[in-house]
Every structure is written in C-alpha cells, then in structure tokens.
Design a protein around this motif. Structure first.
Motif, PDB file in Angstrom:
ATOM      1  N   PRO A  11       0.821  -1.203   0.000  1.00 23.72           N
ATOM      2  CA  PRO A  11       0.000   0.000   0.000  1.00 23.72           C
ATOM      3  C   PRO A  11       0.858   1.257   0.000  1.00 23.72           C
ATOM      4  CG  PRO A  11       0.034  -0.988   2.170  1.00 23.72           C
ATOM      5  CD  PRO A  11       0.737  -1.937   1.254  1.00 23.72           C
ATOM      6  N   THR A  12       0.268   2.360  -0.396  1.00 24.06           N
ATOM      7  CA  THR A  12       0.930   3.648  -0.372  1.00 24.06           C
ATOM      8  C   THR A  12       0.459   4.388   0.869  1.00 24.06           C
ATOM      9  OG1 THR A  12       0.981   3.696  -2.763  1.00 24.06           O
ATOM     10  CG2 THR A  12       1.243   5.788  -1.654  1.00 24.06           C
ATOM     11  N   THR A  25       2.880   2.309  -4.681  1.00 27.08           N
ATOM     12  CA  THR A  25       2.361   1.240  -5.527  1.00 27.08           C
ATOM     13  C   THR A  25       1.741   1.886  -6.760  1.00 27.08           C
ATOM     14  OG1 THR A  25       1.883  -0.125  -3.619  1.00 27.08           O
ATOM     15  CG2 THR A  25       0.743  -0.690  -5.644  1.00 27.08           C
ATOM     16  N   GLN A  26       2.246   1.556  -7.923  1.00 29.73           N
ATOM     17  CA  GLN A  26       1.733   2.137  -9.149  1.00 29.73           C
ATOM     18  C   GLN A  26       1.306   1.032 -10.107  1.00 29.73           C
ATOM     19  OE1 GLN A  26       5.077   4.555 -10.384  1.00 29.73           O
ATOM     20  NE2 GLN A  26       3.988   6.389  -9.744  1.00 29.73           N
ATOM     21  N   ASN A  27       0.285   1.345 -10.910  1.00 29.56           N
ATOM     22  CA  ASN A  27      -0.191   0.454 -11.975  1.00 29.56           C
ATOM     23  C   ASN A  27      -0.731  -0.876 -11.453  1.00 29.56           C
ATOM     24  OD1 ASN A  27       0.543   2.401 -13.846  1.00 29.56           O
ATOM     25  ND2 ASN A  27       2.610   1.584 -14.003  1.00 29.56           N
ATOM     26  N   PHE A  28      -1.283  -0.852 -10.239  1.00 28.58           N
ATOM     27  CA  PHE A  28      -1.951  -2.015  -9.679  1.00 28.58           C
ATOM     28  C   PHE A  28      -3.273  -1.579  -9.081  1.00 28.58           C
ATOM     29  CE2 PHE A  28       2.333  -3.646  -9.744  1.00 28.58           C
ATOM     30  CZ  PHE A  28       2.179  -5.002  -9.974  1.00 28.58           C
ATOM     31  N   TYR A  29      -4.223  -2.496  -9.003  1.00 27.69           N
ATOM     32  CA  TYR A  29      -5.461  -2.234  -8.284  1.00 27.69           C
ATOM     33  C   TYR A  29      -5.735  -3.431  -7.374  1.00 27.69           C
ATOM     34  CZ  TYR A  29      -7.822  -5.369 -11.595  1.00 27.69           C
ATOM     35  OH  TYR A  29      -8.201  -6.446 -12.352  1.00 27.69           O
ATOM     36  N   ILE A  30      -6.513  -3.192  -6.326  1.00 27.08           N
ATOM     37  CA  ILE A  30      -6.797  -4.241  -5.347  1.00 27.08           C
ATOM     38  C   ILE A  30      -8.052  -4.991  -5.761  1.00 27.08           C
ATOM     39  CG2 ILE A  30      -7.430  -4.686  -2.961  1.00 27.08           C
ATOM     40  CD1 ILE A  30      -5.783  -2.241  -2.202  1.00 27.08           C
ATOM     41  N   GLU A  31      -7.964  -6.315  -5.780  1.00 29.50           N
ATOM     42  CA  GLU A  31      -9.120  -7.158  -6.083  1.00 29.50           C
ATOM     43  C   GLU A  31      -9.364  -8.062  -4.877  1.00 29.50           C
ATOM     44  OE1 GLU A  31      -9.355 -10.772  -8.948  1.00 29.50           O
ATOM     45  OE2 GLU A  31      -9.967  -9.014 -10.096  1.00 29.50           O
ATOM     46  N   LEU A  42      -3.137  -7.838  -5.431  1.00 35.42           N
ATOM     47  CA  LEU A  42      -2.800  -6.692  -6.271  1.00 35.42           C
ATOM     48  C   LEU A  42      -2.732  -7.162  -7.716  1.00 35.42           C
ATOM     49  CD1 LEU A  42      -0.093  -4.936  -4.090  1.00 35.42           C
ATOM     50  CD2 LEU A  42      -2.385  -4.117  -4.599  1.00 35.42           C
ATOM     51  N   PHE A  45      -3.026  -3.228 -13.919  1.00 33.98           N
ATOM     52  CA  PHE A  45      -4.064  -2.615 -14.740  1.00 33.98           C
ATOM     53  C   PHE A  45      -3.992  -3.147 -16.158  1.00 33.98           C
ATOM     54  CE2 PHE A  45      -4.318   0.658 -11.484  1.00 33.98           C
ATOM     55  CZ  PHE A  45      -5.686   0.841 -11.435  1.00 33.98           C
TER      56      PHE A  45
END
Length: 196
Positions: A11-12, A25-31, A42, A45
């Motif tokens: 996490p940021t 954290t870049q270019n990721f999303y949480i699922e 993570l 995208f």
C-alpha cells in the motif's frame, strides 16, 4: 528450503521513516478474493497493449449488448472484438460523453452540450423533447434512464423511450438544493452529485 512471503508491492501511505514513506504502488489495483488464502490481491491494470486507435479526441466509451462504442471527436464508432472501428453517426459537442444502456438495448449518450442521443443498434437519434435536459451524465436504474438536469434537477425518462421526459418525472432536492453535476446508479440507489 523454507518459503517466506515477500510482498513485491504494497500500500501507499505516509510514515515517519523516509524510506518507507517513499514507497509507492503504481499500476496495480486491489481485487478482493472471495476464496483463497489471501483476502486481497494486487492486480496489474489492463491496457498495456494497444487494442484499437483512432485519430482525434476520445470523448468516452460505452457498451451495448457486449459491444464497445466510443465517441471520437464528433463521430460515434462501434469497436468490434478485433479492435476495428466503424463510424455510425455524428455526436455534437467536444466534451466528455456519458453512456448508459437500458433494458431494451438502447445506448443512451449524454454530451452536456445538447440533447442526449440514443442508438438502438441501427439508428442514432438525438432527443427533441422540451423536458429532456442538456444532460452531462446519464445512468440507468429499474427500467428508467436518469439524467442530471439544470439547477438541482434529476430527470427520469419515460419507461418506453429514453429520449422522452414527462415533466412530472423531474425531481429537485428540497433541502439545500444546488447545481446537479452528475447522476450515478449503484446497488439499487441513484446518487446525485452537486457542486456543494
């Protein structure tokens, strides 16, 4: 050999320690994981590979019956599964477009610069009803197309036609009304966003 979990991304957040605080954290999303050992994952995208392109200003993307549609400059295009685009008609304006699909397969497009449009799979039609607002956003809930209206209005289209509005189907916030900026349907509720 023992295996140790080693998170490659996290996490940021802000921390007193500069090395920890500078991690991003870049270019990721949480699922969220419904089953499995970890509660969340993570995911990277999508969109790392060019799928389709057109010359001009992209004003938005929507979906109708599983087919993609985009407005580029003043033209509505359909985008097939190979990324090939085909022009369908003219959409006025230059700002962002908002898309919603109703239960009978109409793709409704709001531009904010004129009356909304409807595409039924063969014909692109612009609304002419006097009660139909020059909406910037459109959403769909319970067999109703909903638009943002002037001032604090929320406008519900007729059941049979997304481009026809009965003047009795216009609502305004009675307590502290302000200018309606957007409408969005989520989990059987319509959220109305105002400038205050």
């Amino acid at each position: 050999m023992a295996l140790f979990p080693f998170p490659i991304a996290g996490p940021t957040y802000t921390n007193r320690s500069l090395p920890v605080s500078s991690q991003v954290t870049q270019n990721f999303y949480i699922e969220a994981n419904q089953s499995g050992n970890e509660a969340v994952t993570l995911m990277p995208f999508p969109g790392l590979k060019l799928f389709s392109s057109a010359d001009g200003n992209n004003r938005g993307f929507g979906e109708r019956d599983g087919v993609g549609y985009t407005v580029t400059d003043n033209t509505l295009y359909t985008v097939n599964s190979l990324g090939t685009q085909a022009a369908l008609g003219t959409i006025e304006g230059s700002g962002r477009c908002s898309f919603a699909e109703d239960e009978v397969g109409n793709l409704v497009i709001a531009t904010g610069e004129g009356k909304p449009y409807s595409y039924d799979g063969s014909t692109l039609t612009q609304g002419t009803d006097a009660d139909l607002p020059n909406a910037s956003t459109v959403t769909y809930i319970n067999r109703r197309v909903v638009y943002d209206g002037a001032g604090g209005d929320v406008v519900f289209a007729d059941l049979s036609d997304p481009l026809v509005v009965n003047s009795a189907n216009v609502m305004i916030a009675e307590a502290k009304p302000d200018n309606t900026l957007a409408v969005h349907a989520y989990k059987q509720q319509v959220y109305v966003f105002g400038d205050k």
